[in-house]
Design an enzyme around this catalytic site. Structure first.
Site: not given
Length: 361
Positions: A299, A356
């Site tokens: 951010c 996975c």
């Protein structure tokens, strides 16, 4: 088992011994709320006599469903049974001798949580919702939720979990409040600048709801501490801002078989996903590996509209409350992507990956 001689004597009745083998789908304690402090029969719903017909209608209970009512001595439940029978309920029974007979035989007693007047007032808007009511609110008040990250996502998520009355909330963060946080991290304020985020969050949440329990953990999550952190909670909410933390949290939640709600933000957009059971894809199924740093700037590097993490944090709180209550549809097997700049929402179906390393280890 049954007595059918006329009037309230026509009410079908069951003894305590017969109750042990009858096991009705709906067992209802029709005493008044002040009587519940003496305990009740395990598995019983506590619905006062004056609200019985209304509550059964709200719950859409079938007229064919077996219902067993009991009161203190067995008289009120007979009158209540007769009333339900006249309304068309065909399988209504009353417990002979009521709760006193149950207690006299030394059977197991539980002491239900009863909302006090303050709680009834605070959560009145929840109580008026058919899908929540007093039972649902008590579930919320008995829930334990761990929120990892007290930043943009965590701010709105924590505030609304506390406002909803979640009984125990854990807050994990190791950062300090700075001025740049206040554009989006609304749980903090100017008075808490340079304080630890967990302390700032704690003071805000306590001011909002002093009746809930809040635990704080001044740490960054890692492989060494994550299992201990998640162990004491029913639901885990990932409000972190980096892939390493998200993978660590995901793996621990999967291993501990705890529901996990994850979210992430990017400029004007973001996504939310949920995993509540072993049949749902986990975070690694959806994002097998972290993208290169150049494609996933922070951010501070790329910016974020302040309201975006607030909106997504609310989605996370909403998912957690639905999980607690067992209502509605969660984002199991789905990825909700939002673009608030263009007001676009996309719900993508996701699948478990057989390669996975987390789900199929």
């Amino acid at each position: 088992m049954f007595n059918n001689t006329g009037g309230i004597d026509s009410v079908k009745s069951i003894t305590v011994d017969e109750l042990k083998t009858f096991n009705p789908p709906l067992l209802i304690d029709v005493r008044e709320s002040h009587e519940y402090s003496n305990g009740t029969i395990p598995g019983a719903l506590t619905i006062g006599r004056s609200f019985l017909e209304i509550e059964l209608k709200k719950r859409e209970v079938s007229s064919e469903q077996p219902i067993l009512l009991f009161c203190a001595s067995g008289l009120r439940s007979k009158y209540a049974s007769l009333s339900l029978t006249t309304l068309g309920y065909s399988q209504v029974y009353s417990l002979d001798g009521g709760f006193e007979a149950w207690k006299a035989q030394g059977e197991t007693i539980v002491y239900p949580k009863i909302l006090n007047e303050k709680e009834k007032s605070r959560y009145a808007r929840h109580l008026s919702l058919t899908d929540i009511g007093s039972e649902g609110q008590i579930k919320i008040m008995q829930a334990r939720v761990l929120v990892i990250g007290a930043g943009g996502l965590g701010s709105s998520c924590l505030l609304y979990l506390a406002a909803a009355g979640v009984g125990e909330i854990g807050v994990v963060d190791h950062d300090i409040v700075d001025l740049g946080n206040l554009q989006r991290q609304v749980i903090h304020n100017e008075a808490t600048l340079k304080r630890k985020k967990i302390d700032s969050a704690l003071s805000t949440l306590q001011a909002l709801n002093s009746d809930i329990k809040i635990k704080t953990y001044d740490t960054a999550v890692n492989a060494d501490n994550i299992s201990t952190l998640v162990a004491g909670y029913d639901i885990i909410i990932d409000c972190t801002d980096n892939f390493n933390a998200r993978y660590t949290i995901n793996d621990a939640a999967v291993f501990a078989q705890k529901p996990l709600v994850s979210a992430a933000v990017f400029r004007f957009s973001g996504h939310v996903l949920t995993r509540t059971n072993h049949t749902s894809p986990c975070y690694r199924c959806v994002y097998p590996e972290a993208p290169p740093a150049a494609l996933a700037p922070s951010c501070s590097e790329n910016g974020v509209l302040g309201v975006i993490p607030g909106i997504l944090g609310l989605y996370q709180a909403n998912e957690a409350i639905k999980i607690i209550l067992g209502i509605g549809e969660t984002l199991d097997g789905k990825l909700l992507k939002v673009d608030m700049l263009n007001n676009q929402h996309h719900l993508l179906m996701t699948k478990k990956r057989h390669d996975c390393p987390c789900c199929y280890q």
